[in-house]
Design a protein around this motif. Structure first.
Motif, mmCIF file in Angstrom:
data_model
loop_
_atom_site.group_PDB
_atom_site.id
_atom_site.type_symbol
_atom_site.label_atom_id
_atom_site.label_comp_id
_atom_site.label_asym_id
_atom_site.label_seq_id
_atom_site.Cartn_x
_atom_site.Cartn_y
_atom_site.Cartn_z
ATOM 1 N N MET A 1 0.846 -1.178 0.000
ATOM 2 C CA MET A 1 0.000 0.000 0.000
ATOM 3 C C MET A 1 0.886 1.235 0.000
ATOM 4 O O MET A 1 1.883 1.306 0.697
ATOM 5 N N THR A 2 0.506 2.204 -0.796
ATOM 6 C CA THR A 2 1.169 3.498 -0.792
ATOM 7 C C THR A 2 0.408 4.394 0.173
ATOM 8 O O THR A 2 -0.800 4.558 0.046
ATOM 9 N N SER A 3 1.116 4.953 1.152
ATOM 10 C CA SER A 3 0.420 5.780 2.144
ATOM 11 C C SER A 3 0.631 7.275 1.950
ATOM 12 O O SER A 3 -0.104 8.077 2.507
ATOM 13 N N ASP A 4 1.607 7.663 1.133
ATOM 14 C CA ASP A 4 1.811 9.082 0.816
ATOM 15 C C ASP A 4 0.961 9.379 -0.418
ATOM 16 O O ASP A 4 1.436 9.337 -1.551
ATOM 17 N N VAL A 5 -0.325 9.677 -0.173
ATOM 18 C CA VAL A 5 -1.295 9.767 -1.251
ATOM 19 C C VAL A 5 -1.531 11.215 -1.673
ATOM 20 O O VAL A 5 -1.855 12.065 -0.853
ATOM 21 N N LEU A 6 -1.365 11.461 -2.962
ATOM 22 C CA LEU A 6 -1.726 12.737 -3.549
ATOM 23 C C LEU A 6 -3.239 12.789 -3.619
ATOM 24 O O LEU A 6 -3.875 11.819 -4.029
ATOM 25 N N SER A 7 -3.833 13.895 -3.214
ATOM 26 C CA SER A 7 -5.269 14.049 -3.400
ATOM 27 C C SER A 7 -5.518 15.277 -4.261
ATOM 28 O O SER A 7 -4.705 16.197 -4.322
ATOM 29 N N ILE A 8 -6.644 15.262 -4.932
ATOM 30 C CA ILE A 8 -7.017 16.320 -5.866
ATOM 31 C C ILE A 8 -8.317 16.945 -5.377
ATOM 32 O O ILE A 8 -9.216 16.256 -4.906
ATOM 33 N N ASP A 9 -8.410 18.264 -5.516
ATOM 34 C CA ASP A 9 -9.611 18.995 -5.145
ATOM 35 C C ASP A 9 -10.620 18.912 -6.301
ATOM 36 O O ASP A 9 -10.235 19.046 -7.458
#
Length: 151
Positions: A1-9
């Motif tokens: 699992m990747t935990s450093d997740v980029l999120s988008i608005d």
């Protein structure tokens, strides 16, 4: 699992979303609203939809209409607004999700059954990671029995 997740608005422009994905070297990201809730996923494929062959053929037709001086159809107005679309207009929703204790075989089944490449991992309705097909392949390479373990 990747935990450093980029999120988008959801209100980011298509250009901003594309830049964020490109800068992080990822092909998709969860779309998170102002309250921190997952409302969708935006992928490279979603961002490319307005530019597919069908849309290009429509554009050629609309240009002919304009050149001939006919009334502007509503579809042409929509096309002209294309570059003003926001992530919320193109994202995939609803989203297939898992929790941290979802067994990897279940995750693999979800990815295959829904023909998706990644699935957000939720804890208390908040995104805490993403599991991709590549993550599952790496787990299988490290230890074939790892696929029976939770993420």
């Amino acid at each position: 699992m990747t935990s450093d997740v980029l999120s988008i608005d959801p209100d980011d422009s298509v250009g901003i979303a594309a830049r964020k994905l490109s800068e992080r070297g990822v092909s998709a990201a969860p779309v998170i609203d102002a309250e921190g809730r997952l409302i969708g996923v935006i992928s490279e494929g979603d961002l490319l939809q307005p530019f597919c062959r069908e849309k290009q053929l429509q554009r050629a037709w609309w240009l002919r209409i304009l050149a001939e001086g006919e009334a502007i159809p509503p579809a042409l107005v929509d096309y002209i607004r294309l570059d003003k679309r926001r992530v919320r207009d193109l994202m995939t929703s609803p989203v297939v999700t898992v929790t941290e204790d979802t067994p990897l075989p279940v995750v693999a089944d979800l990815l295959l059954r829904h023909r998706i490449k990644r699935v957000p991992v939720l804890r208390d309705s908040r995104v805490v990671g993403i599991v991709s097909r590549a993550d599952l392949v790496r787990a299988l390479a490290r230890a074939p029995d790892a696929i029976t373990e939770p993420i």
